[in-house]
Write an enzyme that holds these catalytic residues in place. Sequence first.
Site, short mmCIF file in Angstrom:
data_model
loop_
_atom_site.label_atom_id
_atom_site.label_comp_id
_atom_site.label_asym_id
_atom_site.label_seq_id
_atom_site.Cartn_x
_atom_site.Cartn_y
_atom_site.Cartn_z
N ASP A 89 0.57 16.75 13.16
CA ASP A 89 0.79 16.58 11.72
C ASP A 89 -0.55 16.35 11.02
O ASP A 89 -0.72 15.40 10.27
CB ASP A 89 1.77 15.44 11.46
CG ASP A 89 2.45 15.56 10.10
OD1 ASP A 89 2.36 16.65 9.48
OD2 ASP A 89 3.06 14.57 9.65
N LEU A 123 0.82 -1.21 0.00
CA LEU A 123 0.00 0.00 0.00
C LEU A 123 0.85 1.25 0.00
O LEU A 123 0.45 2.30 -0.49
CB LEU A 123 -0.89 0.03 1.25
CG LEU A 123 -1.99 -1.01 1.35
CD1 LEU A 123 -2.60 -0.99 2.73
CD2 LEU A 123 -3.07 -0.75 0.31
N VAL A 138 5.16 2.97 0.97
CA VAL A 138 6.52 2.81 1.44
C VAL A 138 6.94 4.11 2.11
O VAL A 138 6.61 5.19 1.63
CB VAL A 138 7.50 2.54 0.27
CG1 VAL A 138 8.89 2.25 0.80
CG2 VAL A 138 7.02 1.39 -0.57
N GLY A 139 7.62 4.01 3.20
CA GLY A 139 8.12 5.21 3.85
C GLY A 139 9.47 4.93 4.45
O GLY A 139 9.99 3.81 4.33
#
Length: 846
Positions: free
Chosen positions: A627, A509, A511-512
């Site tokens: 955030d 789903l 990528v980080g």
Amino acid sequence: MVLSGKLVNSVLLLLLFLCYYTSSALFVPPDNYLIACGSSQNVTFQGRTFVSDSEHSSLALKTGNSSVARSNSTNVPSSIYRSARVFSGLASYKFKINEEGRHWIRLYFYPVRNSSWNLSSVPITVVTDEFVLLNNFSFKGYNGSYLFKEYAVNVTSDVLTLTLIPSNNSVVFVNAIEVVSIPDTLIPDQALALNPSAPFSGLSQLAFETVYRLNTGGPFLTGQNDTLARTWENDSKYLHVNSSVLVVTVNPSSIKYTSSVTAETAPNMVYATADTMGDPSVPNANFNVTWVLPVDPNFRYFVRVHFCDIVSQSLNTLVFNLYVNDDLALGSVDLSTLTNGLKVPYYKDFISNVSGDSGILTVSVGPDSQADITNATMNGLEVLKISNDAKSLSGDSSVKSLVPGSGSDKNKKAIIFGSVVGAIAAVLCIGLCYYCCLAARKSSKTPQEGHPWLPLPLYGLSQTLTKSTASHKSATASCISLASSHLGRCFMFQEILDATNKFDESSLLGVGGFGRVYKGTLDDGTKVAVKRGNPRSEQGLAEFRTEIEMLSKLRHRHLVSLIGYCDERSEMILVYEYMANGPLRSHLYGTDLPPLSWKQRLEICIGAARGLHYLHTGAAQSIIHRDVKTTNILLDENFVAKVADFGLSKTGPSLDQTHVSTAVKGSFGYLDPEYFRRQQLTEKSDVYSFGVVLMEVLCCRPALNPVLPREQVNIAEWAMTWQKKGMLEQIMDSNLVGKVNQGSLKKFGETAEKCLSEHGVDRPSMGDVLWNLEYALQLEETSSALMEPEDNSTNHIPGIPLTPLEPFDNSMSIINGGHSGTEEDDDGEDAATSAVFSQLVNPRGR
Ligand SMILES: *[C@@H]1O[C@H](CO)[C@@H](O)[C@H](O)[C@H]1NC(C)=O
Ligand SMILES: *[C@@H]1O[C@H](CO)[C@@H](O)[C@H](O)[C@H]1NC(C)=O
Ligand SMILES: *[C@@H]1O[C@H](CO)[C@@H](O)[C@H](O)[C@H]1NC(C)=O
């Protein structure tokens, strides 16, 4: 008379020309390939001649599977984009290299209109023998745009192969290619890495992609103004809205180059202009000048700053600080001491990560508090992307995984090769090269660009929460210790493997920096999102634990909930409820998803406001999200909004404090200006960010879009000017025009306006915001009930035809080609040269 005048002029020009070229030792590139692909003749572009790839004296063309697309239309952005060579199979250009070392590889793409192919939907992948340059790029959605890319690759063999890879059953194309030597001294092997600050060496083995090259305070410079044919762009559209600069300019010929800084470092026109502080119209001179540069957060960047003191009247009167991403890169820079003179150029290199998943790199200069002099300067700024561990500059697939390895389809490959290498030798060479690539590289994963579906970063908590001192325990032991404190379900690794089909890449789903998020299905059929952290140290495990503890305390219908975790075999896996409709942002712009109705938008905003209200007031100690943005509001299958990503969350002030003092974190465009200034965090910072979200929902554009005219860059500022005039409908999403109850819109606008108040005390609480949004929904519902009696489905997506929204992808360097059909060719050329790096200009806007 006229003739002689012309003659005098030409003689003068010639003299000037000679003077210029004899006064500086000109670098002559040992390799200098300029190729116009598919062209029937030579093409002159920015003063240089590109030779047709079918006529190039040292290239032979095997025409088996290639053809050409050409256009005489005046809409083509410039001459170099008139023709393209189109390949129906894997294709390689081979360049004989006379001198090993770093080379520019410049690629030009434009989907030339023609009757045979629709090139604008063709995915393009380009690799060298070693590096992936471009992976799966397509012009879909970028109407009238062209793509220019510049890379710097160290070529360490006597042949450079550029391979173009089409995707299945498709073609691939290219308009022009440059392979040109770079002087060895231009890009060093070493630079200072920041945060933590340490020397980094080994750059010569890595590839670079130019992302930004700015002539700060100066004009756009084309390749003709630069001995290395680089393009320099004016910087004003990247300046932070709060940066107020005074542009300083001197005569370029007064710049005093040295043996270490020459015209090859940067043209004198770069050093002869600068952005400085000291705008007399700004009362408080104590601020930073900041450039805000959108970048792909999955890469590291090489940052080169160019300075030259063209401001001072005497030595040692200019001292300032340089920051990259808020990290002090150079403290108390005194240019006079470094250069021993005025108007003497100087540059410095750094290597920087992007902080968090913000996708923003910032560079600032500002006054040094110790120096008692409030001025700072910047003459030029270059930002180059550095290849990653997979030796890629685009995605995380390696060359090996992209180039089909088998020799069976070799006949199909269209191959163009240097005449020096004979035809047969070249074919053999390609075979050998693939074989070597195969042998040399480990297998790698399928390409997947970062998808903003990130419920919360695993490692984001390091600075914001006190670190647990728990030491690394054996997998089972820590599982038991966590399970005993009611922290959701403890999964076995095997269960996770089954749920995700062994982390099948097709279920990825997103990528980080922290790792990857997969879609999974538990054995009872529950769909989940599985976040798998990169294998990390003890430190990582401690943070992992803290995060689970924090999350397990938060349960609310409008917060994405944690189902469980797995810490077997040092894995750090979190299992969340699956949010079928992904982030709110993807329903607003940048995708093909159908637009949301006004009622849906209100319901989503209300859901998110409820989630935030709960964070602020529901738990024992109030929690500030820090955030809030449209990518952190996720939608489930029924379009119910849930707030995600508490990675930056911080427990709010306790009773005896009014704020929490902290380093500024969060995403640009959403940052509370008061928090930014005073670094004091309250719940009202979230309220501000939520105000930005409301405007984004109404206007369907990114919070920060640096390519827009200055006054439009920041949505908060721009929308507020319209709101104050009571004309918010002028800038709202065109899909909503005429379909919104005026009273509802008015209430919504007022609510957003209050959220965006300059001072936290003037902003409403999330509870008030919630109440106001519910009132706006009520107004909308009563009016639509009057007009159309039957519409009580909350999940209804109206079948409004989609008008293309401007996509905004900061990893692309795309420029508007002026494809409006009414523009003159000249305008096209202008547009072509007016903005080369990293802008996506809305084709409709011009
Ligand atoms: C193209 O340019 C090359 C080198 O500049 C020259 O040798 C060649 O004759 C030119 N070809 C044509 C068709 O003008
Ligand atoms: C290119 O790589 C070679 C081999 O690693 C190295 O010796 C050389 O210094 C590099 N050149 C540049 C300009 O980085
Ligand atoms: C400039 O930015 C740096 C880093 O964000 C910060 O520490 C410093 O206080 C700022 N200076 C001013 C005058 O705002």
